[in-house]
Write an enzyme that holds these catalytic residues in place. Structure first.
Site, PDB file in Angstrom:
ATOM      1  N   ARG A 158       0.815  -1.215   0.000  1.00  0.00           N
ATOM      2  CA  ARG A 158       0.000   0.000   0.000  1.00  0.00           C
ATOM      3  C   ARG A 158       0.848   1.264   0.000  1.00  0.00           C
ATOM      4  O   ARG A 158       0.331   2.368  -0.225  1.00  0.00           O
ATOM      5  CB  ARG A 158      -0.919   0.007   1.210  1.00  0.00           C
ATOM      6  N   ALA A 161      18.440   0.740  19.446  1.00  0.00           N
ATOM      7  CA  ALA A 161      19.184   1.113  18.245  1.00  0.00           C
ATOM      8  C   ALA A 161      18.613   2.375  17.608  1.00  0.00           C
ATOM      9  O   ALA A 161      19.362   3.298  17.257  1.00  0.00           O
ATOM     10  CB  ALA A 161      19.179  -0.037  17.250  1.00  0.00           C
ATOM     11  N   ILE A 162      17.283   2.454  17.464  1.00  0.00           N
ATOM     12  CA  ILE A 162      16.678   3.607  16.795  1.00  0.00           C
ATOM     13  C   ILE A 162      16.918   4.881  17.597  1.00  0.00           C
ATOM     14  O   ILE A 162      17.376   5.902  17.066  1.00  0.00           O
ATOM     15  CB  ILE A 162      15.168   3.377  16.595  1.00  0.00           C
ATOM     16  N   GLU A 195      16.436   6.670  29.254  1.00  0.00           N
ATOM     17  CA  GLU A 195      16.261   5.218  29.204  1.00  0.00           C
ATOM     18  C   GLU A 195      15.689   4.717  30.526  1.00  0.00           C
ATOM     19  O   GLU A 195      16.166   5.087  31.606  1.00  0.00           O
ATOM     20  CB  GLU A 195      17.608   4.534  28.912  1.00  0.00           C
ATOM     21  N   ASP A 250       8.655  -9.029  11.409  1.00  0.00           N
ATOM     22  CA  ASP A 250       8.363  -8.413  12.704  1.00  0.00           C
ATOM     23  C   ASP A 250       7.108  -8.957  13.368  1.00  0.00           C
ATOM     24  O   ASP A 250       6.954  -8.846  14.588  1.00  0.00           O
ATOM     25  CB  ASP A 250       8.196  -6.900  12.534  1.00  0.00           C
ATOM     26  N   HIS A 285      46.825  -8.167   8.316  1.00  0.00           N
ATOM     27  CA  HIS A 285      47.353  -7.031   9.075  1.00  0.00           C
ATOM     28  C   HIS A 285      47.803  -5.942   8.111  1.00  0.00           C
ATOM     29  O   HIS A 285      48.411  -6.255   7.089  1.00  0.00           O
ATOM     30  CB  HIS A 285      48.540  -7.476   9.931  1.00  0.00           C
TER      31      HIS A 285
END
Length: 475
Positions: free
Chosen positions: A44, A193-194, A213, A321, A454
């Protein structure tokens, strides 16, 4: 006769219809087409879903602009002299981010055309009898038939009762990607994270940012040592972080917001700010997609599926999700491939959800996989830990960014890698080695026998393993 003709026109038969074109949906569609299925995708909005258009990709474009700006501010450290004022052009930064997103979305259009995938524009709803109802922007409904239907409808910004988003003063991540001008101040609620990425971005451009937080550490799912390292880096760059704190309410007064915050000591503080960004997680898109009507089982906002993403209704599947597991693009893509291959009669290996890498694209970057040190000890493991700071890395020193480290956690009895946690420059490009190590059950001895190039940042993984085994050379 007319009604019969209309039925014939409205009904189209597919092997597979996917509802949603995010990193789960579009991958499922392409894989199905490659395996010979006649496939359609219902979408959509923009092709590519939230990830390509309003998540992973545009935010990384913003992170890059912030990184370039920081490089230019410190160019003299690299022997480069710039004259005049160095300032960000916020409008152009946002424009570049949107152009990057549009480019990637057009890439999905190309892949769909290349793989002969039909795009059905509108809102998709699974119906009984293997049909999908698509409602277009004008409200016209059309039904399509499919042998198999995959739900991949994704998620959106979670709205809390005490943080009702108005899209102007109290915003979600979507509005944060397209602000009309650079604010002077911002309160970011939620440090996953966001929240951390957007807090870092705006702070880097000179915005006075306060990051709040609820839990004891920012980036709360990460190893505590890594989280505290990022917290120090944020505060060093002028950001204010408040942990174990809650936003009680927000009052909008004119063009300002008054944020009432209860801190870890129980004090109620008032913070005046231009913008409040709510980044307290996501909410799955399960409304009006046919779950109740068809009897598809779900609980606590997640569709119930088996290891191959089959729901309790034959021929209907769910990925991404809206099912169990981390809400990450790379997880949705892998679930899509497993689901489609199983539909096609193949025997794909199921996902080990304990071996999913997590990345946060702040500066410093954070990347991790497996158990934290606390997880391992709580699970009863006897462990060996090894750390290698980038202050001892030749490549990090040459690049001018020595902030960060690699931390590894091994089972003392088997020398198998339980977890790997990185913080520093470009570490999101390094975590895949640890994922493969855990997937293949490679031992510490085998890692050390594998020659690392290296000078690279990635050799720090080997150096951390040496430290865990008591064989460190450069520490």
């Amino acid at each position: 006769m007319l009604s019969l003709q209309k039925i014939l026109l409205d009904m189209a038969k597919y092997d597979l219809i996917v509802i949603g074109s995010g990193p789960g949906g579009y991958v499922a569609a392409i894989k199905a087409s490659q395996l010979g299925m006649k496939t359609a995708v219902v979408e959509r909005a923009e092709l590519g879903g939230i990830c390509l258009n309003w998540g992973c990709i545009p935010t990384k474009a913003l992170m890059k602009s912030a990184q370039v700006f920081q490089y230019m501010k410190h160019s003299e450290n690299y022997g480069i002299c710039l004259e005049g004022e160095i300032r960000p052009d916020f409008e152009k930064i946002i424009q570049r981010s949107r152009t990057v997103a549009e480019t990637m979305s057009k890439g999905i259009q190309f892949l769909f055309k290349k793989n002969n995938i039909d795009v059905l524009v509108g809102h998709g709803k699974v119906m009984n009898n293997h049909t999908v109802e698509v409602t277009d922007a004008d409200g016209v409904k059309t039904e399509y038939e499919a042998n198999h239907i995959i739900l991949a409808t994704g998620a959106r910004s979670r709205v809390l009762p005490n943080l009702p988003q108005d899209g102007k003063h109290i915003i979600g991540y979507r509005e944060a990607l397209t602000l009309p001008k650079l604010p002077e101040s911002m309160v970011v609620v939620g440090s996953g994270a966001i929240g951390s990425e957007l807090a870092f971005f705006y702070n880097s451009l000179g915005v006075k940012v306060t990051l709040i937080e609820l839990l004891p550490n920012i980036l709360p799912i990460e190893d505590e040592e890594i989280s505290k390292h990022v917290d120090r880096a944020f505060r060093k760059n002028g950001m204010k972080t408040m942990t174990e704190s809650t936003v009680e309410k927000v009052e909008v007064k004119g063009e300002k917001c008054l944020v009432f915050v209860k801190d870890k000591k129980g004090n109620l503080l008032e913070i005046e700010t231009d913008i409040v960004l709510s980044a307290v997680g996501v909410q799955t898109n399960l409304e009006n997609i046919g779950l109740e009507e068809t009897g598809i089982a779900f609980e606590r906002g997640k569709v119930l599926v088996d290891a191959y993403y089959r729901t309790n209704i034959a021929g209907v599947y769910a990925i991404g999700d809206i099912v169990h597991g981390p809400a990450l693009a790379h997880v949705a893509s892998r679930e899509a491939i497993i689901c489609v291959e199983k539909i096609a009669g193949h025997h794909p290996e199921t996902i080990d959800y304990e071996n999913i890498p997590s990345c946060t694209y702040t500066t410093p970057e954070v990347a991790s996989v497996g158990m934290t040190e606390k997880n391992a000890l709580d699970a009863g493991y006897e462990i060996k830990t090894g750390k290698f700071p980038f202050t001892a890395s030749g490549k990090a020193t040459a690049s001018g960014n020595r902030d960060g480290m690699v931390k590894v956690i091994f089972d003392s009895k088997t020398n198998l890698l339980l977890g790997c946690h990185l913080v520093g420059d470009n570490v999101t490009e390094m975590i895949a080695e640890a994922v493969v190590i855990r997937q293949t059950k490679t031992t510490a001895e085998q890692i050390l026998a594998s020659v690392h190039p290296h000078p690279t940042m990635s050799e720090a993984v080997m150096e951390a393993v040496e430290a865990a085994m008591g064989q460190a050379i450069h520490l």
